[in-house]
Design a protein around this motif. Sequence first.
Motif, PDB file in Angstrom:
ATOM      1  N   TYR A 162     -65.560  17.268  64.880  1.00  0.00           N
ATOM      2  CA  TYR A 162     -67.001  17.267  65.087  1.00  0.00           C
ATOM      3  C   TYR A 162     -67.323  18.554  65.843  1.00  0.00           C
ATOM      4  O   TYR A 162     -66.641  18.875  66.823  1.00  0.00           O
ATOM      5  CB  TYR A 162     -67.433  16.059  65.923  1.00  0.00           C
ATOM      6  N   ASP A 191     -67.886   8.208  70.593  1.00  0.00           N
ATOM      7  CA  ASP A 191     -69.018   7.485  71.153  1.00  0.00           C
ATOM      8  C   ASP A 191     -68.501   6.451  72.149  1.00  0.00           C
ATOM      9  O   ASP A 191     -67.331   6.080  72.101  1.00  0.00           O
ATOM     10  CB  ASP A 191     -69.786   6.755  70.024  1.00  0.00           C
ATOM     11  N   LEU A 235     -75.156  15.305  56.773  1.00  0.00           N
ATOM     12  CA  LEU A 235     -74.794  14.338  55.723  1.00  0.00           C
ATOM     13  C   LEU A 235     -75.807  13.205  55.644  1.00  0.00           C
ATOM     14  O   LEU A 235     -76.264  12.707  56.686  1.00  0.00           O
ATOM     15  CB  LEU A 235     -73.405  13.760  56.017  1.00  0.00           C
ATOM     16  N   ALA A 295     -69.452   9.735  60.183  1.00  0.00           N
ATOM     17  CA  ALA A 295     -69.578  11.107  59.666  1.00  0.00           C
ATOM     18  C   ALA A 295     -68.215  11.683  59.261  1.00  0.00           C
ATOM     19  O   ALA A 295     -68.106  12.356  58.222  1.00  0.00           O
ATOM     20  CB  ALA A 295     -70.246  11.990  60.713  1.00  0.00           C
ATOM     21  N   THR A 335     -70.284   4.890  63.607  1.00  0.00           N
ATOM     22  CA  THR A 335     -69.405   3.825  64.086  1.00  0.00           C
ATOM     23  C   THR A 335     -69.195   3.946  65.595  1.00  0.00           C
ATOM     24  O   THR A 335     -68.777   5.010  66.065  1.00  0.00           O
ATOM     25  CB  THR A 335     -68.051   3.921  63.341  1.00  0.00           C
ATOM     26  N   VAL A 346     -66.270   6.002  67.853  1.00  0.00           N
ATOM     27  CA  VAL A 346     -65.783   7.229  67.207  1.00  0.00           C
ATOM     28  C   VAL A 346     -66.579   8.376  67.836  1.00  0.00           C
ATOM     29  O   VAL A 346     -67.761   8.561  67.522  1.00  0.00           O
ATOM     30  CB  VAL A 346     -65.975   7.194  65.673  1.00  0.00           C
ATOM     31  N   MET A 394     -72.854  18.490  62.292  1.00  0.00           N
ATOM     32  CA  MET A 394     -71.840  18.969  61.347  1.00  0.00           C
ATOM     33  C   MET A 394     -70.420  18.492  61.631  1.00  0.00           C
ATOM     34  O   MET A 394     -70.023  18.263  62.769  1.00  0.00           O
ATOM     35  CB  MET A 394     -71.873  20.486  61.243  1.00  0.00           C
TER      36      MET A 394
HETATM   37  N1  SAM Z   1     -69.992   7.717  65.947  1.00  0.00           N
HETATM   38  C1  SAM Z   1     -70.441   8.754  65.070  1.00  0.00           C
HETATM   39  C2  SAM Z   1     -69.735   8.604  63.712  1.00  0.00           C
HETATM   40  O1  SAM Z   1     -69.264   7.511  63.406  1.00  0.00           O
HETATM   41  O2  SAM Z   1     -69.691   9.565  62.969  1.00  0.00           O
HETATM   42  C3  SAM Z   1     -70.238  10.133  65.662  1.00  0.00           C
HETATM   43  C4  SAM Z   1     -70.918  10.348  66.975  1.00  0.00           C
HETATM   44  S1  SAM Z   1     -70.686  11.930  67.678  1.00  0.00           S
HETATM   45  C5  SAM Z   1     -71.451  11.749  69.246  1.00  0.00           C
HETATM   46  C6  SAM Z   1     -71.878  12.896  66.848  1.00  0.00           C
HETATM   47  C7  SAM Z   1     -71.252  13.946  65.935  1.00  0.00           C
HETATM   48  O3  SAM Z   1     -70.936  13.352  64.681  1.00  0.00           O
HETATM   49  C8  SAM Z   1     -72.198  15.094  65.581  1.00  0.00           C
HETATM   50  O4  SAM Z   1     -72.191  16.100  66.580  1.00  0.00           O
HETATM   51  C9  SAM Z   1     -71.572  15.588  64.291  1.00  0.00           C
HETATM   52  O5  SAM Z   1     -70.433  16.366  64.549  1.00  0.00           O
HETATM   53  C10 SAM Z   1     -71.158  14.269  63.642  1.00  0.00           C
HETATM   54  N2  SAM Z   1     -72.247  13.750  62.815  1.00  0.00           N
HETATM   55  C11 SAM Z   1     -73.046  12.710  63.078  1.00  0.00           C
HETATM   56  N3  SAM Z   1     -73.939  12.547  62.077  1.00  0.00           N
HETATM   57  C12 SAM Z   1     -73.694  13.509  61.163  1.00  0.00           C
HETATM   58  C13 SAM Z   1     -74.272  13.877  59.916  1.00  0.00           C
HETATM   59  N4  SAM Z   1     -75.297  13.213  59.428  1.00  0.00           N
HETATM   60  N5  SAM Z   1     -73.752  14.925  59.244  1.00  0.00           N
HETATM   61  C14 SAM Z   1     -72.699  15.611  59.746  1.00  0.00           C
HETATM   62  N6  SAM Z   1     -72.125  15.320  60.924  1.00  0.00           N
HETATM   63  C15 SAM Z   1     -72.611  14.284  61.632  1.00  0.00           C
END
Ligand code: SAM
Length: 283
Positions: free
Chosen positions: A164, A95, A193, A119, A90, A93, A223
């Motif tokens: 995160y 981002d 995930l 996530a 999203t 978030v 994670m």
């Molecule tokens: N906007 C994204 C959201 O809606 O989750 C998050 C973006 S942030 C820059 C990226 C972080 O989200 C990662 O470092 C991790 O902590 C988490 N994340 C994103 N994808 C993930 C996944 N598939 N499994 C677990 N954590 C995830």
Amino acid sequence: MSTDNSAALFLVATPIGNLGDISFRALETLKSVDLVAAEDTRHSKRLLQHFGIRTRMVACHEHNEDQQTPVLIESMRNGQSIALISDAGTPLVSDPGYRLVQAALSENIRVIPVPGPCAAIAALSVSGLPTDRFVFEGFPPAKQGARQNYLRALRLEQRTLVFYVSCHRILDTLNDMATVFGGQRQAVLARELTKTFETIRKAPLNELAEWVENDPDQHKGEMVVLVEGARPQADDSTLQLNELLPVLVDELPVKQAALIASRLTGLNRNELYRQALKLKEKV
Ligand code: SAM
């Protein structure tokens, strides 16, 4: 489904790993808008190509959002529709997009959510920790001193905590959490995930840290860490006292320590004197 796409900013959630998680409405929106503003156009090009979407893309990321915002706003004022996407999940978030959304709202441009993967929410839903009240904390500071101070400020937070965490810092972060929150607090590591190596493990913080330490695979990928909230404390004055009195007793005569603690907490001076005496005997 909204069909009037003129002069609007759509916030479109995209998959966090599994492309099958894109929604029908997300695809329709990405196809029908005039422009897709993407955090990383090379990354998102693969997503759009996969679904046969040819909409024009521009970059809108942390480092150009200030310059890009007025340009995008001007396009929308001229009747164009824009979809904002991030690399995964999203937008906004942990981002980019906050400044663009603020600017659009202040220009009375419609801002429309196209919800989907996130996530933090995916991890929370499978964590087995209370979901009725939770607090999203984003990324803890990278440096250990700052991280420990930041965690200390959350020590008494009773809502489920959602973080995160970068894979490079997962072990240090879990160890710091165990130190600050206590090793027995329940926690969940939700890794990769929706992807091939999806792993979700719930254990007390000290066990979780030990498990990560002994399994190199747990240092890889993306994670989310969730931590059980603190147990409710007796009341605020008892709480302050538990922290205050030992420090005062260390520095001052018992009588003075009890007097100051009593004035600060409003608790009975004689009772505090007895407690302070006990603490002094232990020193
Ligand atoms: N906007 C994204 C959201 O809606 O989750 C998050 C973006 S942030 C820059 C990226 C972080 O989200 C990662 O470092 C991790 O902590 C988490 N994340 C994103 N994808 C993930 C996944 N598939 N499994 C677990 N954590 C995830």
